[in-house]
Design an enzyme around this catalytic site. Structure first.
Site, PDB file in Angstrom:
ATOM      1  N   CYS A  27     -29.778  -4.601 -55.695  1.00  0.00           N
ATOM      2  CA  CYS A  27     -28.768  -5.561 -55.238  1.00  0.00           C
ATOM      3  C   CYS A  27     -28.172  -6.371 -56.379  1.00  0.00           C
ATOM      4  O   CYS A  27     -28.487  -7.541 -56.575  1.00  0.00           O
ATOM      5  CB  CYS A  27     -29.308  -6.496 -54.165  1.00  0.00           C
ATOM      6  SG  CYS A  27     -27.939  -7.280 -53.298  1.00  0.00           S
ATOM      7  N   CYS A  38     -22.443  -4.540 -50.845  1.00  0.00           N
ATOM      8  CA  CYS A  38     -23.014  -5.777 -51.344  1.00  0.00           C
ATOM      9  C   CYS A  38     -22.352  -6.941 -50.626  1.00  0.00           C
ATOM     10  O   CYS A  38     -21.193  -7.261 -50.884  1.00  0.00           O
ATOM     11  CB  CYS A  38     -22.761  -5.857 -52.850  1.00  0.00           C
ATOM     12  SG  CYS A  38     -23.656  -7.209 -53.588  1.00  0.00           S
TER      13      CYS A  38
HETATM   14  P1  FAD Z   1     -38.419  -0.789 -50.960  1.00  0.00           P
HETATM   15  O1  FAD Z   1     -37.781  -1.230 -49.703  1.00  0.00           O
HETATM   16  O2  FAD Z   1     -38.665  -1.793 -52.015  1.00  0.00           O
HETATM   17  O3  FAD Z   1     -39.765  -0.066 -50.557  1.00  0.00           O
HETATM   18  C1  FAD Z   1     -40.619   0.560 -51.470  1.00  0.00           C
HETATM   19  C2  FAD Z   1     -41.967   0.740 -50.798  1.00  0.00           C
HETATM   20  O4  FAD Z   1     -42.788   1.599 -51.597  1.00  0.00           O
HETATM   21  C3  FAD Z   1     -42.720  -0.575 -50.651  1.00  0.00           C
HETATM   22  O5  FAD Z   1     -43.124  -0.737 -49.306  1.00  0.00           O
HETATM   23  C4  FAD Z   1     -43.896  -0.439 -51.596  1.00  0.00           C
HETATM   24  O6  FAD Z   1     -45.065  -1.094 -51.139  1.00  0.00           O
HETATM   25  C5  FAD Z   1     -44.087   1.082 -51.646  1.00  0.00           C
HETATM   26  N1  FAD Z   1     -44.729   1.537 -52.880  1.00  0.00           N
HETATM   27  C6  FAD Z   1     -44.579   1.051 -54.122  1.00  0.00           C
HETATM   28  N2  FAD Z   1     -45.353   1.725 -54.989  1.00  0.00           N
HETATM   29  C7  FAD Z   1     -46.000   2.674 -54.263  1.00  0.00           C
HETATM   30  C8  FAD Z   1     -46.953   3.685 -54.591  1.00  0.00           C
HETATM   31  N3  FAD Z   1     -47.397   3.821 -55.848  1.00  0.00           N
HETATM   32  N4  FAD Z   1     -47.410   4.488 -53.616  1.00  0.00           N
HETATM   33  C9  FAD Z   1     -46.966   4.335 -52.333  1.00  0.00           C
HETATM   34  N5  FAD Z   1     -46.078   3.387 -51.971  1.00  0.00           N
HETATM   35  C10 FAD Z   1     -45.599   2.567 -52.927  1.00  0.00           C
HETATM   36  N6  FAD Z   1     -29.802  -4.597 -50.109  1.00  0.00           N
HETATM   37  C11 FAD Z   1     -28.721  -4.629 -49.288  1.00  0.00           C
HETATM   38  O7  FAD Z   1     -28.347  -3.602 -48.733  1.00  0.00           O
HETATM   39  N7  FAD Z   1     -28.027  -5.785 -49.072  1.00  0.00           N
HETATM   40  C12 FAD Z   1     -28.410  -6.956 -49.622  1.00  0.00           C
HETATM   41  O8  FAD Z   1     -27.765  -7.991 -49.390  1.00  0.00           O
HETATM   42  C13 FAD Z   1     -29.546  -6.963 -50.477  1.00  0.00           C
HETATM   43  N8  FAD Z   1     -29.970  -8.115 -51.042  1.00  0.00           N
HETATM   44  C14 FAD Z   1     -31.117  -8.116 -51.786  1.00  0.00           C
HETATM   45  C15 FAD Z   1     -31.572  -9.325 -52.293  1.00  0.00           C
HETATM   46  C16 FAD Z   1     -32.752  -9.378 -53.008  1.00  0.00           C
HETATM   47  C17 FAD Z   1     -33.221 -10.697 -53.564  1.00  0.00           C
HETATM   48  C18 FAD Z   1     -33.511  -8.189 -53.207  1.00  0.00           C
HETATM   49  C19 FAD Z   1     -34.822  -8.244 -53.939  1.00  0.00           C
HETATM   50  C20 FAD Z   1     -33.067  -6.986 -52.709  1.00  0.00           C
HETATM   51  C21 FAD Z   1     -31.860  -6.926 -51.998  1.00  0.00           C
HETATM   52  N9  FAD Z   1     -31.352  -5.732 -51.494  1.00  0.00           N
HETATM   53  C22 FAD Z   1     -30.237  -5.739 -50.697  1.00  0.00           C
HETATM   54  C23 FAD Z   1     -31.914  -4.440 -51.960  1.00  0.00           C
HETATM   55  C24 FAD Z   1     -32.804  -3.723 -50.961  1.00  0.00           C
HETATM   56  O9  FAD Z   1     -33.789  -4.578 -50.468  1.00  0.00           O
HETATM   57  C25 FAD Z   1     -33.421  -2.497 -51.625  1.00  0.00           C
HETATM   58  O10 FAD Z   1     -32.426  -1.741 -52.259  1.00  0.00           O
HETATM   59  C26 FAD Z   1     -34.144  -1.628 -50.606  1.00  0.00           C
HETATM   60  O11 FAD Z   1     -35.205  -2.334 -50.020  1.00  0.00           O
HETATM   61  C27 FAD Z   1     -34.638  -0.351 -51.271  1.00  0.00           C
HETATM   62  O12 FAD Z   1     -35.418   0.407 -50.403  1.00  0.00           O
HETATM   63  P2  FAD Z   1     -36.552   1.375 -50.967  1.00  0.00           P
HETATM   64  O13 FAD Z   1     -37.168   2.034 -49.792  1.00  0.00           O
HETATM   65  O14 FAD Z   1     -36.002   2.210 -52.051  1.00  0.00           O
HETATM   66  O15 FAD Z   1     -37.574   0.366 -51.665  1.00  0.00           O
END
Ligand code: FAD
Length: 401
Positions: free
Chosen positions: A161, A339
């Site tokens: 983000c 965004c």
């Molecule tokens: P995540 O949701 O982070 O999930 C990753 C998962 O993998 C976690 O549950 C973790 O525990 C697990 N994991 C980690 N390591 C391992 C391992 N070794 N083995 C097994 N599991 C593991 N997005 C938007 O669309 N709009 C917004 O307005 C927005 N604002 C944001 C504001 C902030 C402050 C932040 C921090 C993020 C924001 N985002 C926003 C971004 C969004 O939250 C992420 O892009 C999204 O959560 C990514 O999803 P993901 O599944 O790739 O990762």
């Protein structure tokens, strides 16, 4: 050694979405999710928590409630993947083999990359929206601010983000006005990038409607390298001049540098930069056709957001199901990401764009204008879409599906 037909690494936005979609769309009888955390976090809510608009607890729900029916939850963390042998190892030493692998482990915050940050963050004017543990410190810091210099940092990308480091600045600046301390406050965006936003349309909108009229200072190509908490000094590398600049602060909101997870960086799945090396159209691994990835952990050259996952999920699932039937991966992702740029309480510019940084807007009006309706979307509708749509693998009208 335990075998599963499909293993999904990570129970975040991407992993849960893909697992739920797969189970909804086909008769998969053997899918496991490896996820160590008891809690699922709605990270997009943290901007509002830091701005004093939402309670932190509203962004955290039990993981167990979101593991889809039909999936087996392995509560452990992956520490090694050996894609040549379709095998992986977890922290507790268990070995798993798979036919198909989906990597959705998100990214790692690299607090240690900035000297002094880990000890400083969460107290004495140093705060960050980027983790559940520190997000309450942001509103505490803003609320207790009495004037002076307020810094907001943006590290070298890629980060998740990319708008979040500036959204909190706009909420803080608005609060300083309401608190009557704006005239004795300097608000400065210290950004390692070259501009306020990567997409021209929204960059212009932000500068004209927000940054200039609200007298926010911007310093580009400045990268935070050190914090001296005791002296309230932040040290930045001026990337053009290649010299260090010391800036005194009264508060600093830090966005930490981010990297691919260690187990990915050190595996054969990674590209040079450490991310899972997938085809940017099909989300299929470029060397291992039975491996797919989406979200923050992937090499997809788009802005890392949950909104992007709304568009990536259906493509990944369609292609994985095709490959499982012995067909080619044909569905393509255009890089859609979004965004929601909160610019104040009741104001938001909804940026939506694709790989080519062309706007790809959902609504039939100019989303480059600050709007109350789009703020309501962020505040009330997007959380529902996340918990009840994205995590349930349902099709929603907004973007991607
Ligand atoms: P995540 O949701 O982070 O999930 C990753 C998962 O993998 C976690 O549950 C973790 O525990 C697990 N994991 C980690 N390591 C391992 C391992 N070794 N083995 C097994 N599991 C593991 N997005 C938007 O669309 N709009 C917004 O307005 C927005 N604002 C944001 C504001 C902030 C402050 C932040 C921090 C993020 C924001 N985002 C926003 C971004 C969004 O939250 C992420 O892009 C999204 O959560 C990514 O999803 P993901 O599944 O790739 O990762």
């Amino acid at each position: 050694q335990t075998h599963h037909k499909i293993i999904v690494i990570g129970g975040g936005a991407g992993g849960i979405n893909v697992a739920a979609r797969l189970l909804r769309q086909s008769h998969i009888d053997d899918l496991a999710i490896i996820e160590p955390s008891d809690t699922h976090y709605y990270q997009p809510g943290w901007t509002l928590v830091g701005g004093g608009i939402m309670k932190r607890e509203a962004t955290a729900k039990p993981m167990a409630d979101y593991i889809p029916v039909g999936a087996k939850w392995i509560k452990d963390a992956v520490v090694e993947v050996d894609p040549d042998n379709n095998c992986l190892k977890t922290r507790s030493g268990d070995l798993f083999t798979y036919d198909y692998l989906v990597v959705a482990a998100g990214l790692e915050l690299d607090w240690l990359k900035i000297d002094g940050l880990l000890d400083a963050v969460g107290k004495d004017g140093v705060c960050s929206n980027y983790s559940y543990d520190t997000v309450n410190s942001t509103w505490e810091t803003i609320r207790n601010f009495k004037g002076g210099t307020a810094l907001f940092t943006f590290p070298p990308p890629p980060i998740k983000c990319a708008g979040a480091p500036q959204k909190i600045m706009y909420l803080a600046e608005e609060h300083f006005r309401k608190a009557g301390i704006r005239d004795k406050t300097q608000v400065v965006y210290m950004c390692a990038g070259p501009s306020i936003f990567g997409v021209k349309k929204y960059a212009e909108a932000l500068l004209e409607q927000v940054v200039k009229p609200r007298e926010i200072e911007t310093r580009y190509k400045h990268n935070l390298v050190r914090i001296h908490a005791a002296k309230k000094e932040a040290v930045f590398l001026d990337m053009d001049a290649n010299r260090e600049v010391v800036v005194k602060y009264d508060m600093i909101h830090v966005t930490p540098p981010m990297t691919a997870p260690f187990f990915i960086r050190t595996s054969k799945l990674a590209n040079k930069a450490g991310w899972v090396d997938v085809n940017k159209d099909t989300l299929q691994h470029v060397r291992y056709p039975n491996v797919f990835s989406l979200g923050d952990a992937s090499s997809l050259p788009t802005s890392k957001t949950a909104a992007a996952i709304r568009a990536e999920g259906p493509v990944l699932v369609e292609n994985l199901l095709a490959v499982m039937k012995g067909q080619q991966a044909k569905a393509t992702y255009d890089g859609y990401t979004s965004c929601p740029l909160v610019t104040g309480r009741g104001k938001l510019i909804l940026a939506e764009f694709d790989y080519d940084l062309n706007p790809k807007e959902t609504f039939p009006f100019d989303q480059g204008k600050e709007r109350l309706s789009m703020y309501w979307l962020k505040r009330y509708i997007l959380p529902i879409i996340y918990w009840k749509g994205l995590l349930k693998g349902r099709k929603w009208p907004l973007a991607g599906d």
